[in-house]
Design a protein around this motif. Structure first.
Motif, PDB file in Angstrom:
ATOM      1  N   ARG A   2      54.416  61.446  63.559  1.00 57.16           N
ATOM      2  CA  ARG A   2      53.804  62.736  63.831  1.00 57.16           C
ATOM      3  C   ARG A   2      54.346  63.309  65.128  1.00 57.16           C
ATOM      4  O   ARG A   2      54.690  62.583  66.055  1.00 57.16           O
ATOM      5  CB  ARG A   2      52.281  62.581  63.930  1.00 57.16           C
ATOM      6  CG  ARG A   2      51.621  62.213  62.611  1.00 57.16           C
ATOM      7  CD  ARG A   2      50.124  62.119  62.763  1.00 57.16           C
ATOM      8  NE  ARG A   2      49.775  61.103  63.730  1.00 57.16           N
ATOM      9  CZ  ARG A   2      48.541  60.928  64.204  1.00 57.16           C
ATOM     10  NH1 ARG A   2      47.571  61.708  63.803  1.00 57.16           N
ATOM     11  NH2 ARG A   2      48.304  59.976  65.076  1.00 57.16           N
ATOM     12  N   GLN A  32      40.134  58.911  75.758  1.00 57.12           N
ATOM     13  CA  GLN A  32      39.676  59.943  74.829  1.00 57.12           C
ATOM     14  C   GLN A  32      38.173  60.101  74.959  1.00 57.12           C
ATOM     15  O   GLN A  32      37.448  59.141  75.230  1.00 57.12           O
ATOM     16  CB  GLN A  32      40.046  59.551  73.397  1.00 57.12           C
ATOM     17  CG  GLN A  32      39.651  60.559  72.337  1.00 57.12           C
ATOM     18  CD  GLN A  32      40.096  60.124  70.947  1.00 57.12           C
ATOM     19  OE1 GLN A  32      41.196  60.414  70.513  1.00 57.12           O
ATOM     20  NE2 GLN A  32      39.218  59.425  70.244  1.00 57.12           N
ATOM     21  N   GLU A  34      34.792  62.810  73.268  1.00 56.94           N
ATOM     22  CA  GLU A  34      34.444  63.835  72.291  1.00 56.94           C
ATOM     23  C   GLU A  34      33.585  64.903  72.962  1.00 56.94           C
ATOM     24  O   GLU A  34      32.593  64.598  73.626  1.00 56.94           O
ATOM     25  CB  GLU A  34      33.696  63.238  71.108  1.00 56.94           C
ATOM     26  CG  GLU A  34      33.433  64.237  69.993  1.00 56.94           C
ATOM     27  CD  GLU A  34      32.935  63.583  68.717  1.00 56.94           C
ATOM     28  OE1 GLU A  34      32.077  64.190  68.049  1.00 56.94           O
ATOM     29  OE2 GLU A  34      33.380  62.461  68.398  1.00 56.94           O
ATOM     30  N   VAL A  39      35.081  67.852  69.290  1.00 56.10           N
ATOM     31  CA  VAL A  39      36.541  67.799  69.375  1.00 56.10           C
ATOM     32  C   VAL A  39      36.951  66.641  70.267  1.00 56.10           C
ATOM     33  O   VAL A  39      36.451  66.492  71.385  1.00 56.10           O
ATOM     34  CB  VAL A  39      37.099  69.122  69.937  1.00 56.10           C
ATOM     35  CG1 VAL A  39      38.622  69.050  70.067  1.00 56.10           C
ATOM     36  CG2 VAL A  39      36.695  70.285  69.041  1.00 56.10           C
ATOM     37  N   LYS A  40      37.862  65.805  69.781  1.00 53.76           N
ATOM     38  CA  LYS A  40      38.343  64.654  70.549  1.00 53.76           C
ATOM     39  C   LYS A  40      39.479  65.100  71.467  1.00 53.76           C
ATOM     40  O   LYS A  40      40.501  65.603  71.005  1.00 53.76           O
ATOM     41  CB  LYS A  40      38.805  63.540  69.621  1.00 53.76           C
ATOM     42  CG  LYS A  40      37.681  62.895  68.815  1.00 53.76           C
ATOM     43  CD  LYS A  40      38.201  61.757  67.946  1.00 53.76           C
ATOM     44  CE  LYS A  40      37.047  61.033  67.248  1.00 53.76           C
ATOM     45  NZ  LYS A  40      36.335  61.924  66.307  1.00 53.76           N
ATOM     46  N   HIS A  42      42.171  64.133  74.597  1.00 56.11           N
ATOM     47  CA  HIS A  42      42.944  63.031  75.157  1.00 56.11           C
ATOM     48  C   HIS A  42      43.215  63.271  76.638  1.00 56.11           C
ATOM     49  O   HIS A  42      43.335  64.405  77.085  1.00 56.11           O
ATOM     50  CB  HIS A  42      44.279  62.921  74.396  1.00 56.11           C
ATOM     51  CG  HIS A  42      45.268  61.986  75.028  1.00 56.11           C
ATOM     52  ND1 HIS A  42      46.248  62.419  75.890  1.00 56.11           N
ATOM     53  CD2 HIS A  42      45.420  60.651  74.917  1.00 56.11           C
ATOM     54  CE1 HIS A  42      46.977  61.389  76.276  1.00 56.11           C
ATOM     55  NE2 HIS A  42      46.494  60.306  75.711  1.00 56.11           N
ATOM     56  N   ARG A  84      42.098  71.147  74.781  1.00 53.06           N
ATOM     57  CA  ARG A  84      41.997  71.235  73.315  1.00 53.06           C
ATOM     58  C   ARG A  84      43.197  72.009  72.763  1.00 53.06           C
ATOM     59  O   ARG A  84      43.637  73.017  73.326  1.00 53.06           O
ATOM     60  CB  ARG A  84      40.684  71.856  72.868  1.00 53.06           C
ATOM     61  CG  ARG A  84      40.493  73.323  73.140  1.00 53.06           C
ATOM     62  CD  ARG A  84      39.215  73.838  72.450  1.00 53.06           C
ATOM     63  NE  ARG A  84      38.035  73.103  72.885  1.00 53.06           N
ATOM     64  CZ  ARG A  84      36.953  72.920  72.132  1.00 53.06           C
ATOM     65  NH1 ARG A  84      36.877  73.449  70.918  1.00 53.06           N
ATOM     66  NH2 ARG A  84      35.920  72.251  72.586  1.00 53.06           N
ATOM     67  N   ARG A  88      48.132  65.455  73.025  1.00 49.06           N
ATOM     68  CA  ARG A  88      47.577  64.515  72.040  1.00 49.06           C
ATOM     69  C   ARG A  88      46.089  64.731  71.785  1.00 49.06           C
ATOM     70  O   ARG A  88      45.425  63.888  71.150  1.00 49.06           O
ATOM     71  CB  ARG A  88      47.849  63.076  72.504  1.00 49.06           C
ATOM     72  CG  ARG A  88      49.290  62.646  72.248  1.00 49.06           C
ATOM     73  CD  ARG A  88      49.595  61.300  72.855  1.00 49.06           C
ATOM     74  NE  ARG A  88      50.007  61.426  74.254  1.00 49.06           N
ATOM     75  CZ  ARG A  88      50.259  60.399  75.057  1.00 49.06           C
ATOM     76  NH1 ARG A  88      50.095  59.168  74.614  1.00 49.06           N
ATOM     77  NH2 ARG A  88      50.653  60.607  76.300  1.00 49.06           N
ATOM     78  N   SER A  89      45.547  65.836  72.262  1.00 47.83           N
ATOM     79  CA  SER A  89      44.170  66.195  71.901  1.00 47.83           C
ATOM     80  C   SER A  89      44.136  66.797  70.509  1.00 47.83           C
ATOM     81  O   SER A  89      45.158  67.252  69.975  1.00 47.83           O
ATOM     82  CB  SER A  89      43.604  67.206  72.907  1.00 47.83           C
ATOM     83  OG  SER A  89      43.317  66.588  74.143  1.00 47.83           O
ATOM     84  N   GLU A  90      42.918  66.795  69.919  1.00 49.15           N
ATOM     85  CA  GLU A  90      42.769  67.420  68.604  1.00 49.15           C
ATOM     86  C   GLU A  90      43.052  68.911  68.683  1.00 49.15           C
ATOM     87  O   GLU A  90      42.912  69.526  69.746  1.00 49.15           O
ATOM     88  CB  GLU A  90      41.353  67.183  68.058  1.00 49.15           C
ATOM     89  CG  GLU A  90      41.151  65.792  67.498  1.00 49.15           C
ATOM     90  CD  GLU A  90      39.856  65.678  66.713  1.00 49.15           C
ATOM     91  OE1 GLU A  90      39.765  64.754  65.890  1.00 49.15           O
ATOM     92  OE2 GLU A  90      38.935  66.491  66.922  1.00 49.15           O
ATOM     93  N   LYS A  91      43.447  69.460  67.560  1.00 42.93           N
ATOM     94  CA  LYS A  91      43.839  70.861  67.482  1.00 42.93           C
ATOM     95  C   LYS A  91      42.931  71.594  66.494  1.00 42.93           C
ATOM     96  O   LYS A  91      43.326  71.897  65.366  1.00 42.93           O
ATOM     97  CB  LYS A  91      45.313  70.956  67.085  1.00 42.93           C
ATOM     98  CG  LYS A  91      46.226  70.312  68.145  1.00 42.93           C
ATOM     99  CD  LYS A  91      47.641  70.151  67.671  1.00 42.93           C
ATOM    100  CE  LYS A  91      48.538  69.712  68.837  1.00 42.93           C
ATOM    101  NZ  LYS A  91      48.052  68.503  69.535  1.00 42.93           N
ATOM    102  N   PRO A  92      41.700  71.865  66.913  1.00 48.08           N
ATOM    103  CA  PRO A  92      40.750  72.525  66.017  1.00 48.08           C
ATOM    104  C   PRO A  92      41.101  73.997  65.851  1.00 48.08           C
ATOM    105  O   PRO A  92      41.975  74.536  66.531  1.00 48.08           O
ATOM    106  CB  PRO A  92      39.417  72.354  66.748  1.00 48.08           C
ATOM    107  CG  PRO A  92      39.811  72.376  68.196  1.00 48.08           C
ATOM    108  CD  PRO A  92      41.127  71.648  68.248  1.00 48.08           C
TER     109      PRO A  92
END
Length: 290
Positions: A2, A32, A34, A39-40, A42, A84, A88-92
């Protein structure tokens, strides 16, 4: 593989070829947490001691603070956030407005244990950090270091061309943007790594953050600075607009400490890491004496 993993691997390779030997001995780990809206996020962490937190600018990853992470880990617990949608953080598909991203910073500080931190923010991170202190207070903040952001922008519409370019020529525009934020990039491999990191942020997220600067602001952060009850250091690059912005801070907030780092572009802490680290280190040392 990825893309976020690829970006992280490339960053290590790029910095191994440009970093000082002492830096490579520092153990940097990933963490990490939340957020309250699920949203997680990093972050990178190294060292132990007083807490020093770094917040990067628009589309930039936590790793861009690598020269500071490795330098200050000798004396501090150093944490660098992937906001966010970044790194490497989540991409909401939500939460890219100033108040929410400001709250993310506060929730990171709470997650780290609530020890008051020196928070170092760059570019858009400056706006978000000041929104955080104005909306949530400074209970988790020991001091602020605000890097290369115009506190009073009378013409935010100048971001409009960026909003358009992000949607119609994303990769070409991003590659040029990454080039111009550095005056002295460590290497071509480094530029490519930063470019890939910027491109990993979803296009809609990059565009809505720019739209929110134009439509939501705040574009006048004077009240947020006026209400600060913590020491603050303002550090600027030697770009023309930044020199003007630095002088405006000196004029309107004469008690604030202001530094301009010569021969730098927007990513001044990468262009002149030794000088930036010296300025930041002296500011932190003075805090200990107060």
């Amino acid at each position: 593989m990825r893309r976020p993993v690829l970006v992280a691997a490339l960053f290590v390779v790029a910095w191994m070829s440009t970093s000082r030997p002492a830096w490579t001995q520092t153990q940097v780990t990933s963490g990490q947490f939340e957020t309250s809206d699920g949203v997680k996020l990093h972050y990178l962490e190294a060292g132990s001691g007083p807490l020093l937190v770094f917040v990067p600018g628009w589309t930039m990853p936590a790793e861009i603070w690598d020269p500071q992470i490795r330098h200050f880990a000798a004396t501090h617990r150093v944490v660098a956030l992937d906001p966010r949608g970044h790194g490497r953080s989540e991409k909401p598909d939500h939460g890219y407005y100033p108040s929410r991203r400001a709250q993310d910073i506060g929730e990171l500080l709470e997650h780290l244990g609530g020890q008051p931190a020196v928070v170092v923010s760059w570019s858009l991170g400056v706006l978000e950090t000041l929104v955080y202190t104005q909306e949530h207070g400074t209970g988790y903040v020991r001091a602020l270091v605000l890097v290369d952001w115009d506190l009073v922008d009378d013409e935010p519409e100048h971001f409009t061309s960026r909003f358009v370019a992000l949607q119609v020529e994303r990769e070409d525009w991003t590659r040029e943007f990454v080039k111009v934020i550095f005056r002295n990039p460590p290497s071509e491999a480094y530029l490519e790594t930063i470019t890939l990191a910027a491109l990993s942020v979803p296009t809609n997220a990059t565009a809505i953050m720019i739209a929110n600067i134009i439509l939501m602001g705040p574009n006048d952060l004077s009240s947020a600075v006026d209400s600060l009850d913590r020491p603050a250091l303002f550090v600027y690059s030697s770009l023309d607009w930044a020199v003007v912005a630095a002088e405006e801070v000196r004029q309107h907030w004469p008690k604030a400490k202001v530094e301009i780092i010569k021969e730098t572009s927007h990513a001044l802490f990468v262009d002149q890491p030794e000088r930036f680290n010296q300025v930041l280190g002296e500011f932190i040392a003075n805090l200990a004496e107060q």
